[in-house]
Design a protein around this motif. Structure first.
Motif, short mmCIF file in Angstrom:
data_model
loop_
_atom_site.label_atom_id
_atom_site.label_comp_id
_atom_site.label_asym_id
_atom_site.label_seq_id
_atom_site.Cartn_x
_atom_site.Cartn_y
_atom_site.Cartn_z
N UNK A 264 0.85 -1.19 0.00
CA UNK A 264 0.00 0.00 0.00
C UNK A 264 0.88 1.24 0.00
N UNK A 265 0.43 2.28 -0.67
CA UNK A 265 1.26 3.48 -0.81
C UNK A 265 1.66 4.03 0.55
N UNK A 266 2.97 4.20 0.72
CA UNK A 266 3.51 4.69 1.98
C UNK A 266 4.02 3.60 2.87
N UNK A 267 3.47 2.40 2.77
CA UNK A 267 3.87 1.32 3.68
C UNK A 267 5.31 0.89 3.46
N UNK A 268 5.76 0.57 2.24
CA UNK A 268 7.16 0.13 2.08
C UNK A 268 8.17 1.17 2.56
N UNK B 285 4.55 10.22 -0.56
CA UNK B 285 3.81 11.24 -1.31
C UNK B 285 4.04 11.09 -2.81
N UNK B 286 5.31 10.87 -3.20
CA UNK B 286 5.64 10.75 -4.62
C UNK B 286 4.98 9.51 -5.23
N UNK B 287 5.03 8.39 -4.51
CA UNK B 287 4.40 7.17 -5.01
C UNK B 287 2.90 7.38 -5.22
N UNK B 288 2.27 8.10 -4.30
CA UNK B 288 0.83 8.33 -4.41
C UNK B 288 0.52 9.25 -5.58
N UNK B 289 1.34 10.27 -5.79
CA UNK B 289 1.14 11.15 -6.94
C UNK B 289 1.29 10.38 -8.26
N UNK B 290 2.30 9.51 -8.32
CA UNK B 290 2.50 8.71 -9.53
C UNK B 290 1.32 7.77 -9.76
N UNK B 291 0.79 7.21 -8.68
CA UNK B 291 -0.37 6.33 -8.79
C UNK B 291 -1.57 7.09 -9.33
#
Length: 321
Positions: A255-259, A279-285
């Motif tokens: 889940x976004x943020x977990x790793x 934050x970056x992973x969530x924006x990319x998603x």
């Protein structure tokens, strides 16, 4: 999915109800819109997000709060343990039951979330891959950890060349999935995809919109929401999850943020660095969600969040009551 479940999905009583599908990128306001509409028309909010099914991850997946869930009926939120490799097929089976109950009660089913595959399964159908025995799944993942993804990709190339050609050589999750399917069934994923199950909601039985906020405003909301999650004990949630020492390939562990937060707990990153990665992973998603829905589900009407209520009042009479 069993034959009985499949039949229920196809022949569920509609009771005159037209289901509403609310999709959109993360942090676009989907849940708030669904909640307000459900309160107004007496609807049932049905989760269509692959991460919000996990009970371990209320905060970091932005699941509705307990107070929000108490205001109207919510289904399929937090009903799965993080140790479960919950699939789209499992979700379809659960969604069939939730849809049938809503229709029997003459309540508007409101499917809300950001998982394109779930919406596609709901409206287009799903491949008929049977459940994979746990010993086969565990064996494939043990070989993955011991021998590495390149070895598994080479093995897949021998047993299912078509899938191996389609997948990127370092796509650990999909390579493992393709290999366990061929090992368990003797057939490739491509073969199973040809023998699909019918949709729960065929064309004409649903209204679908995609909330499409302006990109920069959305990204600012994503960043602010991630900070709010950390302030609301998201790190403590991840600490509890990490303590379970689950397989890192499980969906809940990605889940976004977990790793990134787990890497922080292991001393590899500062909290600030982990938060920026989250934050970056969530924006990319979110960017991928825009692209996926545009190409895969063009029947969804794209609507700006501020115009959504007016749009709904035009297509669902009860929404303007």
């Amino acid at each position: 999915m069993s034959v009985a479940t499949r039949d229920m999905a196809v022949h569920s009583p509609r009771s005159g109800n037209q289901a509403l599908l609310i999709a959109g990128p993360t942090a676009s306001g989907k849940s708030a819109l669904a909640l307000a509409l459900a309160e107004q028309v007496g609807g049932v909010v049905i989760n269509t997000d692959s991460m919000q099914v996990y009970r371990d991850l209320r905060i970091i997946t932005a699941r509705p709060t307990a107070d929000e869930e108490a205001r109207v009926s919510h289904r399929l939120y937090g009903h799965v343990d993080a140790a479960v490799n919950f699939s789209a097929g499992s979700w379809v089976s659960d969604a069939a039951a939730a849809l049938s109950e809503a229709c029997a009660e003459n309540r508007l089913p409101i499917f809300v979330g950001g998982s394109g595959l779930y919406f596609k399964a709901l409206t287009r159908g799903l491949s008929a891959v049977p459940p994979i025995p746990a010993d086969i799944r565990d064996g494939v993942r043990a070989r993955l950890e011991q021998n590495g993804v390149e070895a598994l990709h080479a093995e897949l190339r021998k047993r299912d060349p078509e899938s191996a050609e389609r997948l990127k050589p370092r796509d650990r999750t999909r390579i493992a999935r393709a290999l366990e399917v061929v090992e368990a069934t003797g057939r490739s994923l491509t073969d199973w995809h040809r023998d699909g199950l019918p949709p729960l909601l065929p064309p004409g039985e649903f209204t679908a919109l995609f909330l499409a906020p302006e990109r920069e405003a959305l990204y600012a909301r994503i960043d602010a929401r991630f900070e709010a999650m950390l302030a609301a004990s998201a790190l403590q949630e991840v600490i509890a999850l990490a303590a379970r020492r689950l397989d890192p390939l499980l969906p809940a562990m990605k889940a976004h943020g977990v790793p990134a937060l787990i890497r922080h707990l292991n001393g590899e990153l500062t909290l600030q660095q982990a938060a920026e990665i989250g934050r970056a992973d969530t924006r990319h998603y979110a960017k991928r969600q825009f692209t996926w829905f545009r190409h895969q589900l063009p029947e969804f009407e794209w609507v700006a969040p501020e115009a959504a209520r007016e749009w709904l009042s035009a297509v669902i009479p009860r929404a303007s009551a």
